[in-house]
Design an enzyme around this catalytic site. Structure first.
Site, PDB file in Angstrom:
ATOM      1  N   HIS A 157       0.729  11.496   3.741  1.00 51.18           N
ATOM      2  CA  HIS A 157      -0.540  11.273   3.033  1.00 51.18           C
ATOM      3  C   HIS A 157      -1.347  10.302   3.896  1.00 51.18           C
ATOM      4  O   HIS A 157      -0.770   9.454   4.591  1.00 51.18           O
ATOM      5  CB  HIS A 157      -0.202  10.640   1.683  1.00 51.18           C
ATOM      6  CG  HIS A 157      -1.350  10.450   0.743  1.00 51.18           C
ATOM      7  ND1 HIS A 157      -2.248   9.432   0.889  1.00 51.18           N
ATOM      8  CD2 HIS A 157      -1.725  11.124  -0.356  1.00 51.18           C
ATOM      9  CE1 HIS A 157      -3.137   9.496  -0.092  1.00 51.18           C
ATOM     10  NE2 HIS A 157      -2.844  10.517  -0.862  1.00 51.18           N
TER      11      HIS A 157
ATOM     12  N   ASP B  62       7.352   5.795   1.945  1.00 46.14           N
ATOM     13  CA  ASP B  62       6.324   6.066   0.941  1.00 46.14           C
ATOM     14  C   ASP B  62       6.988   6.906  -0.149  1.00 46.14           C
ATOM     15  O   ASP B  62       7.242   8.098   0.044  1.00 46.14           O
ATOM     16  CB  ASP B  62       5.156   6.819   1.589  1.00 46.14           C
ATOM     17  CG  ASP B  62       4.099   7.210   0.567  1.00 46.14           C
ATOM     18  OD1 ASP B  62       4.256   6.878  -0.622  1.00 46.14           O
ATOM     19  OD2 ASP B  62       3.109   7.861   0.971  1.00 46.14           O
TER      20      ASP B  62
ATOM     21  N   GLN C 150       5.572  10.021  -4.323  1.00 47.65           N
ATOM     22  CA  GLN C 150       5.848  11.300  -4.991  1.00 47.65           C
ATOM     23  C   GLN C 150       7.318  11.440  -5.366  1.00 47.65           C
ATOM     24  O   GLN C 150       7.731  12.492  -5.845  1.00 47.65           O
ATOM     25  CB  GLN C 150       5.447  12.471  -4.069  1.00 47.65           C
ATOM     26  CG  GLN C 150       3.967  12.566  -3.791  1.00 47.65           C
ATOM     27  CD  GLN C 150       3.155  13.007  -5.009  1.00 47.65           C
ATOM     28  OE1 GLN C 150       3.695  13.519  -5.988  1.00 47.65           O
ATOM     29  NE2 GLN C 150       1.852  12.795  -4.960  1.00 47.65           N
TER      30      GLN C 150
ATOM     31  N   LYS D 262       1.260   7.665 -11.116  1.00 51.75           N
ATOM     32  CA  LYS D 262       1.915   8.971 -10.978  1.00 51.75           C
ATOM     33  C   LYS D 262       3.221   9.019 -11.776  1.00 51.75           C
ATOM     34  O   LYS D 262       3.882  10.051 -11.831  1.00 51.75           O
ATOM     35  CB  LYS D 262       2.200   9.280  -9.508  1.00 51.75           C
ATOM     36  CG  LYS D 262       0.944   9.444  -8.652  1.00 51.75           C
ATOM     37  CD  LYS D 262       1.285   9.928  -7.269  1.00 51.75           C
ATOM     38  CE  LYS D 262       0.225   9.605  -6.244  1.00 51.75           C
ATOM     39  NZ  LYS D 262      -0.959  10.441  -6.323  1.00 51.75           N
TER      40      LYS D 262
ATOM     41  N   CYS E 242      -5.484  14.806   0.821  1.00 50.33           N
ATOM     42  CA  CYS E 242      -5.304  13.597   1.645  1.00 50.33           C
ATOM     43  C   CYS E 242      -4.215  13.807   2.692  1.00 50.33           C
ATOM     44  O   CYS E 242      -3.439  12.885   2.987  1.00 50.33           O
ATOM     45  CB  CYS E 242      -4.990  12.364   0.791  1.00 50.33           C
ATOM     46  SG  CYS E 242      -6.245  12.000  -0.421  1.00 50.33           S
TER      47      CYS E 242
HETATM   48  C1  LIG Z   1       2.645  10.652  -0.849  1.00 54.08           C
HETATM   49  C2  LIG Z   1       1.545   9.746  -1.318  1.00 54.08           C
HETATM   50  N1  LIG Z   1       1.412   8.559  -0.757  1.00 54.08           N
HETATM   51  C3  LIG Z   1       0.467   7.689  -1.146  1.00 54.08           C
HETATM   52  C4  LIG Z   1      -0.412   8.014  -2.156  1.00 54.08           C
HETATM   53  C5  LIG Z   1      -1.468   7.024  -2.526  1.00 54.08           C
HETATM   54  O1  LIG Z   1      -1.360   6.609  -3.847  1.00 54.08           O
HETATM   55  P1  LIG Z   1      -2.528   5.701  -4.432  1.00 54.08           P
HETATM   56  O2  LIG Z   1      -3.785   6.518  -4.340  1.00 54.08           O
HETATM   57  O3  LIG Z   1      -2.142   5.423  -5.829  1.00 54.08           O
HETATM   58  O4  LIG Z   1      -2.600   4.504  -3.566  1.00 54.08           O
HETATM   59  C6  LIG Z   1      -0.315   9.260  -2.769  1.00 54.08           C
HETATM   60  C7  LIG Z   1      -1.273   9.635  -3.831  1.00 54.08           C
HETATM   61  O5  LIG Z   1      -1.886  10.666  -3.839  1.00 54.08           O
HETATM   62  C8  LIG Z   1       0.692  10.151  -2.346  1.00 54.08           C
HETATM   63  O6  LIG Z   1       0.819  11.363  -2.889  1.00 54.08           O
END
Ligand SMILES: Cc1ncc(COP(=O)(O)O)c(C=O)c1O
Length: 427
Positions: free
Chosen positions: A126, A205, A208, A231, A371
Site C-alpha cells: 500500500h 504492515d 489488512q 478496519k 493505493c
Molecule cells: C495494507 C494497508 N496498509 C496501510 C493502510 C493505511 O491505513 P490508514 O489509511 O488507516 O492509515 C491500508 C488502508 O487502506 C492498507 O490496506
C-alpha cells in the site's frame, strides 16, 4: 447459523445497524471492508458513553474525570496489547492511523540510514508502506529495493534469494502481512528471519491482517507492526504501532509536542520513555475506548472463527467469480494463505463504470488502484475492482456481487456472455 462451525453470521449482522441499509429496492451488500469496516453497536455505544460520562484530557487532568479518562485510555492500551500478544502495554503506541505508524517507522529508522544502506519493501505495498520509505531514502541517500510478486500474486521469494535482495547492506525490511489488493498473506516470519540474519529491522504492515486473523506479534518475528483501528470494527482516527520495547527505547522521537517530553528547556529537551515518547499531543482517547470495545467484540467471536468464516466466503466468491467469462482475478485463486479480499478486472469495462452500476444495485465495492499503483502496473493495468469480505459477509452478498458483475459486464460490453446473465439470484 452454520451447523458445522456454530458461526452465526446473522446474529453478527444484527450487531451492525448500518448493514440493514437498503439501496433503492436492493439490500446493501457492503463488500468494501478492506477500505473500512462497519461498526457494531457496542463500539458506537462505548465511544458515546465515554463522551457522555467520562470525557477529559488524559495524563494532565488530575480531577475525577481526568483520572477516569486516563484509566480508560491506558486500559485500552493494555486491552490492545492483549489482543495482539504484546509482552507489555508500553509496547503499544496509539497514533492516528496505520499510515502515521509507518511514517514513524520510516522517520525514526531513517535516522540510522545513509548512502550505501538499503531498505527492502515489496511491489505489493500500500502507498502507506511505500512513500514513507521513498522519502526516507531520498532524505538519507539510502537505496530502496523491493520484492517482486509472481503472476499468481505471491511474493517472489525465490527471485529475491537469487538476486540477493536481502544482504549485508539491508538495514530495514518492511512488508505487508496481507495485501489489500491481492488478499495474499505473506510468510512474514520467514522474511523476518532473513532480515534478522543480516541485522536488519523487520517492519510489518498488518493493516489488512489484524482485523482478519489471529495475529500474535510475539510470534511474528517482527520488530515493529502497524495497523489501523477502523478496519477492525473500531473507530476512525486511531492506529496502533507495536514495537519491541528495547527497540522503541532506542528510537528518537517522531513528532514533538506535549506529553512526549521529560524535561524541556529553551534550548533542548529530554524525552519520555516509550510509548509516550511517540504520542505527542492529545492522543485518540475516545477512539482508544472504542478500539478496546472492538477488541472485546472480535475476541468474543474469536479471531480464528472470523478467519475461518472469511476463508469460506473467499472460497465461495473465488469459485463464483472464476466461472465468469471476461473476468481476470488478480492474486491467488485458492483460499489458501489469503484473506477475503478479491480484486479483479472485467475485459473492456472501466472499474469506475462497473463500480457505479454495481452500486446502483446495492453492491458496494471499490474501483481504482486501491493505493497500490505499482502493483497494478506490475500486472499491466491501471486499476481494478475490489470486493472485500469481513466477519459479517454472507454468501447471499457474494451472489449479489456475482449478479452485479455479470450485469455490469453485459451492460457495458453490450453482449450476453453466459446463460442467465443478470438473472437475480436468491438475495
Ligand atoms: C495494507 C494497508 N496498509 C496501510 C493502510 C493505511 O491505513 P490508514 O489509511 O488507516 O492509515 C491500508 C488502508 O487502506 C492498507 O490496506
Amino acid at each position: 447459523m452454520s451447523a458445522a462451525t456454530g458461526y452465526d453470521v446473522e446474529a453478527i449482522r444484527a450487531d451492525f445497524p448500518i448493514l440493514s441499509t437498503r439501496v433503492g429496492q436492493y439490500p446493501l451488500a457492503y463488500l468494501d471492508s478492506a477500505n473500512t469496516s462497519q461498526k457494531p453497536q457496542v463500539v458506537i455505544d462505548a465511544v458515546a458513553d465515554h463522551y457522555a460520562h467520562h470525557n477529559a484530557n488524559v495524563a494532565r487532568a488530575m480531577h475525577k474525570l481526568g483520572l477516569e479518562a486516563t484509566q480508560a485510555y491506558e486500559g485500552g492500551r493494555a486491552r490492545i496489547a492483549r489482543f495482539i500478544g504484546a509482552a507489555r502495554p508500553e509496547e503499544v503506541i496509539a497514533l492516528s492511523n496505520a499510515s502515521e505508524g509507518l511514517n514513524l517507522c520510516a522517520h525514526t529508522l531513517g535516522s540510522r540510514l545513509g548512502p550505501g544502506d538499503e531498505v527492502v519493501i515489496s511491489v505489493m505495498e500500500h502507498h502507506s508502506n511505500l512513500v514513507p520509505w521513498q522519502l526516507a531514502c531520498q532524505r538519507t541517500g539510502a537505496t530502496l529495493r523491493w520484492f517482486d510478486v509472481t503472476d499468481e500474486g505471491r511474493l517472489d521469494l525465490a527471485g529475491a534469494e537469487r538476486e540477493g535482495l536481502i544482504n549485508e547492506h539491508t538495514k530495514v525490511v518492511s512488508v505487508t502481512l496481507a495485501s489489500n489488493v491481492l488478499g495474499t498473506v505473506n510468510p512474514v516470519a520467514r522474511i523476518a528471519a532473513m532480515a534478522h540474519a543480516v541485522g536488519a529491522v523487520m517492519v510489518v504492515d498488518a493493516s489488512q491482517a489484524v482485523p482478519q486473523m489471529p495475529v500474535d506479534v510475539s510470534a511474528l518475528g517482527a520488530d515493529l507492526v502497524a495497523f489501523t483501528g477502523h478496519k477492525m470494527v473500531g473507530p476512525t482516527g486511531i492506529g496502533i504501532l507495536w514495537g519491541r520495547y528495547d527497540l522503541l527505547a532506542e528510537l528518537p522521537p517522531f513528532l514533538g509536542g506535549g506529553e512526549m517530553i521529560e524535561i524541556v528547556k529553551m534550548d533542548h529537551s529530554t524525552y519520555a520513555e516509550p510509548p509516550h515518547r511517540f504520542e505527542a499531543g492529545t492522543p485518540p482517547i475516545a477512539q482508544m475506548v472504542g478500539l478496546a470495545a472492538a477488541a472485546d467484540y472480535l475476541d468474543g467471536i474469536g479471531m480464528a472463527a472470523i478467519a475461518a468464516h472469511e476463508r469460506d466466503i473467499a472460497d465461495y466468491a473465488l469459485e463464483g467469480l472464476s466461472g465468469l467469462k471476461g473476468l481476470r482475478i488478480l492474486g491467488p485463486t485458492e483460499a489458501v494463505d489469503r484473506t477475503g479480499t478479491i480484486s479483479f478486472t472485467i475485459d473492456g469495462v472501466h472499474p469506475h463504470d462497473a463500480m457505479s452500476l454495481m452500486d446502483s444495485r446495492g453492491v458496494a465495492v471499490r474501483g481504482g488502484h486501491h493505493c497500490a499503483r505499482p502493483l497494478h502496473e506490475r500486472f499491466g493495468i491501471q486499476s481494478s475492482l475490489r470486493a472485500s469480505a469481513y466477519l459479517y459477509t454472507t454468501r447471499e452478498e457474494i451472489d449479489a456481487l456475482i449478479d452485479a458483475v455479470e450485469y455490469a459486464r453485459d451492460f457495458f460490453t453490450g453482449r450476453t456472455m453466459t446463460a442467465g446473465a443478470g438473472a437475480g439470484r436468491h438475495h
